[in-house]
Design an enzyme around this catalytic site. Structure first.
Site, PDB file in Angstrom:
ATOM      1  N   HIS A 487       0.463  -1.268   0.195  1.00 39.34           N
ATOM      2  CA  HIS A 487      -0.035  -0.207  -0.136  1.00 39.34           C
ATOM      3  C   HIS A 487       0.947   1.047   0.207  1.00 39.34           C
ATOM      4  O   HIS A 487       0.772   2.537  -0.284  1.00 39.34           O
ATOM      5  CB  HIS A 487      -1.243  -0.202   1.439  1.00 39.34           C
ATOM      6  N   TYR A 601     -15.313   5.931   8.021  1.00 34.27           N
ATOM      7  CA  TYR A 601     -13.692   6.191   7.202  1.00 34.27           C
ATOM      8  C   TYR A 601     -13.787   5.720   5.768  1.00 34.27           C
ATOM      9  O   TYR A 601     -14.239   4.694   5.457  1.00 34.27           O
ATOM     10  CB  TYR A 601     -12.690   5.776   7.687  1.00 34.27           C
ATOM     11  N   THR A 614      -4.899  10.744  -1.093  1.00 34.78           N
ATOM     12  CA  THR A 614      -6.828  10.259  -0.411  1.00 34.78           C
ATOM     13  C   THR A 614      -6.589  11.438   0.696  1.00 34.78           C
ATOM     14  O   THR A 614      -5.523  12.273   1.224  1.00 34.78           O
ATOM     15  CB  THR A 614      -6.876   9.003   0.461  1.00 34.78           C
TER      16      THR A 614
END
Length: 794
Positions: A487, A601, A614
């Site tokens: 990630h 979230y 993000t």
């Protein structure tokens, strides 16, 4: 053994007559062709650098400026207003001696034209950046576009008329703005209001006010200074402190997965599927290297998105770094991670049956055909040699805690055969696992098998993936495939774009023969894939890392299900955002599942800005909570509309740099650098996200012909739960009539159950659609009955 097939460029023997030198012309030819390919890539990169460096102008526009200047001078007019003459006075003495007066004038005109051309490029780029800084268009209702926005769209189209390369817009994208601290705190308090009692909210309000009046403004000044200096004031800290500073396992906690087609497996042959998948990925890499990919844009618009995340897609590995003496978040020493990226790699690393291989994908400077890669993969599958001691479960080091992996790496992988073999894995274009299991929606229990498929991609056996690679491809025994992505280097939309291209290219462009093999010819003289050699003196740490990873993997409860009752087509007919519809449905599902609300979230991109990643959309709002409570009491169409509009507004604020959480995160980082404590920031950043959600966007629908091939739809992907007592929910809106969901939680929490929550999601979606459809019909009926009355009045 495969090592015996390695080519040698030359051999020599010392004899009484001298040195007998024997050259291998085949090997030298391979070296020459490989070098030629490298130089072609260098030239291509230089050419692209020039093209994107002058965007939105073109290199040929320089010639137009030069000709226009010379023609104007020929007509006895001075376009430079005396600058050409001044340039001519300052020409080097050598030029004045060697050139005539007319030649000196031409050279001066060329210099002036070049300077004018560069100035025009800078002006055009500045204008484009100003245009791309306008975001009011996002807040306008559909069908009610202002004249300002219409003019803006026309200008953006005009400036973007030239065909851009992948990175052409990078220097024209605006920088992420720092929101006013007062606005951030106000939005934060609004977001937590439905989660706190009156007493708790009063205390939080006092904390926020105290923070703003004392420490907040001081931290804000440092943050604004960074925003002036850095390209993006969030991204580097976000990558380092959220991802790379982590000590916990990245498997499940950070890595995520992507799935194959839901209903279709293009071929049942494992080697053939691997051949096409690897080829498609390498074709995508070629497009990235040549910058031939079209820049991603906001769907339905001409607005470009930042492409910086593509740079580290291939040939990238996350490695456990060295030990540092001080740590920002801890007074003790800290092991952190490093992202290493190599410019190019001509091989991939392959794992099968406990063995590691290096598979060369280029030969004589050309990419192997899919059939040749299938041939090489089949060689690996047919290889019956056993794993070396310590080799089979070596990958568990990347699945467990990071500190033991760092220590093990420093102790055993810094020299010798271990370093050489580890270098092959880390420098490979990507990692490939040839799994010995069968996966997919199959058999008598397709629902359970889909859940197993998700768990397999998320963690596998905990040692048969290399979780540190930017992404690992998994090819199953029955031809199904999938990927596991690290990630830290990029977010899911970037990987999703890659995976869409791979699936479409595999199925519709490369294709297979009637018997399921890849197309193309085979050069059977290709050298065998190379077995990697290891010397692991102790397996104790590998076993300990495996135990940690196995406990984590066994605790994950995954549930994947397609929702086929309706999709975005029916939702949009109600003039409602599909994302808002799903997010409010998740709020209703969570309320029914847990009897309350929680901090929620939802990931939103900030790639409208340079190097954007993000931002968080806090989907649990006052409006959504009011709707959920009212629905349970059977009243509420208007409240749903308010909740939907509120969610859309929150999403737009996040996209346009006016979110809450990244700003607060950066303020917290600054406070740590300054060595000051803030009880407000400490409390804010410790709040758990019990409902973590993300939409996997479909970005390249033109690659999939769902009308003629309705079965070729992707399941999307998912991730592990963020909180131990919470849910992770990923969803992908496919076509007009389908939504696929991925739900995860932990078995160790008695209050969560992924299957139960999945059932609540389905019921919530159906109930809200029933409510809105009934209200819509009632409204339409009222209008139709009222229409004759209106005519009579007229």
């Amino acid at each position: 053994m495969a090592e015996a097939h390695q080519a040698v460029a030359f051999q020599f023997t010392i004899t009484p007559e001298g040195i007998d030198l024997q050259l291998s012309y085949q090997a030298l030819n391979q070296i020459y062709l490989s070098g030629l390919r490298s130089w072609k890539k260098r030239v291509s990169r230089m050419r692209n650098s020039v093209i994107k460096g002058v965007y939105p102008a073109s290199p040929s526009s320089w010639l137009f400026v030069v000709i226009a200047t010379l023609v104007t001078m020929y007509m006895h007019s001075d376009p430079s207003m005396g600058l050409i003459a001044k340039i001519q006075q300052h020409l080097p003495l050598s030029l004045n001696v060697s050139l005539s007066a007319q030649g000196q004038t031409v050279v001066s005109a060329l210099v002036f034209s070049t300077l004018l051309w560069l100035s025009l490029i800078l002006a055009l780029r500045f204008c484009l950046k100003l245009l791309l800084s306008y975001h009011q268009w996002m807040f306008e209702r559909h069908g009610q576009i202002s004249n300002t926005t219409k003019v803006w769209v026309t200008l953006v189209r005009l400036f973007s008329s030239r065909k851009p390369l992948l990175y052409s817009y990078q220097t024209s994208l605006p920088h992420l703005p720092v929101p006013a601290i007062k606005d951030t705190l106000s939005r934060y308090l609004e977001s937590v209001r439905p989660l706190l009692s009156d007493v708790e909210f009063k205390q939080m309000t006092e904390l926020a006010s105290q923070f703003e009046s004392t420490l907040g403004n001081r931290l804000q000044r440092y943050l604004k200074l960074k925003a002036l200096w850095a390209t993006n004031y969030v991204s580097d800290w976000w990558e380092e402190y959220v991802y790379l500073r982590s000590r916990s396992p990245i498997m499940v906690n950070s890595n995520y997965y992507g799935m194959d087609f839901l209903y279709v497996t293009p071929t049942p042959l494992q080697a053939a599927r691997a051949g096409n998948t690897i080829t498609a990925l390498l074709l995508y890499r070629r497009k990235v290297n040549r910058e031939e990919l079209k820049p991603s844009r906001v769907p339905g618009t001409v607005i470009p998105l930042c492409a910086a995340q593509c740079e580290r897609m291939f040939n990238t590995t996350r490695t456990p770094g060295a030990e540092t003496g001080t740590a920002m978040f801890s007074p003790v020493s800290l092991h952190y991670n490093v992202l290493q990226h190599w410019q190019d790699s001509e091989f991939v690393a392959v794992y099968h049956n406990g063995r590691y291989f290096r598979l060369w994908v280029y030969c004589a400077g050309r990419l192997l055909s899919p059939r040749e890669i299938e041939y090489q993969i089949q060689r690996i599958l047919d290889d019956s040699s056993p794993p070396q001691p310590g080799e089979e479960k070596l990958g568990a080091l990347t699945a467990g805690d990071r500190i033991p992996w760092s220590q093990m790496r420093k102790q055993y992988f810094t020299s010798g055969v271990n370093k050489r073999s580890l270098d092959v894995i880390e420098k490979a274009a990507f990692f490939v696992t040839l799994d010995d299991e069968e996966q997919g929606m199959r058999g008598e229990d397709p629902v359970k098998n889909l859940d197993c498929y998700a768990k397999s991609l998320l963690h596998g056996k905990c040692y048969d993936r290399w979780f540190d690679k930017s992404f690992s491809i998994v090819i199953y025994k029955n031809g199904k495939n999938g990927l596991n992505a690290e990630h830290s280097w990029a977010d899911a939309p970037t990987v999703a774009h890659l995976w869409e291209y791979t699936l479409a290219t595999d199925a519709f462009q490369l294709g297979y023969t009637e018997d399921g093999h890849c197309k193309g010819q085979v050069d059977r003289s290709l050298p065998h894939p190379q077995r990697l050699v290891w010397d692991i003196p102790s397996e104790a740490q590998v076993q300990r890392s495996l135990a940690v990873a196995q406990a984590l993997a066994d605790d994950v409860d995954c549930h994947v299900f397609p929702f086929r009752d309706f999709g975005k087509g029916r939702i949009k007919k109600l003039r409602i955002s599909p994302d808002a519809f799903i997010q409010i449905s998740l709020q209703l599902a969570y309320y029914r599942d847990r009897g309350g609300f929680c901090l929620t979230y939802e990931a939103s991109m900030t790639r409208l800005f340079r190097e954007g990643r993000t931002e968080t959309v806090r989907s649990c709002s006052n409006e959504s909570c009011d709707f959920v409570k009212a629905l349970e009491e059977e009243q509420c169409r208007r409240l749903f509309q308010l909740a939907s509009e509120k969610h859309q507004n929150l999403y737009r604020l996040a996209m346009t740099g006016a979110g809450i959480d990244r700003h607060l995160f950066c303020l917290y980082v600054v406070s740590k650098y300054l060595g000051v404590e803030s009880s407000f920031l400490k409390q804010v950043l410790s709040e758990p996200w019990r409902l973590s959600t993300s939409q996997t966007p479909v970005q390249q629908m033109e690659l999939f012909d769902l009308k003629n091939h309705p079965d070729f739809i992707s399941l999307g992907g998912g991730f592990g739960p963020v909180a131990d007592d919470g849910y992770g929910v990923s969803y992908i809106i496919v076509g007009e009539d389908m939504i696929n969901f991925h739900v995860s939680s932990k078995y160790s929490c008695s209050e969560t159950d992924s299957h139960r929550f999945g059932a609540q999601i389905i019921k919530a979606i159906q109930d809200i659609m029933t409510l809105l459809s009934v209200d819509s019909k009632t409204s339409s009926s009222s209008k139709s009955t009222a229409q004759p009355e209106t005519k009579k009045l007229l």
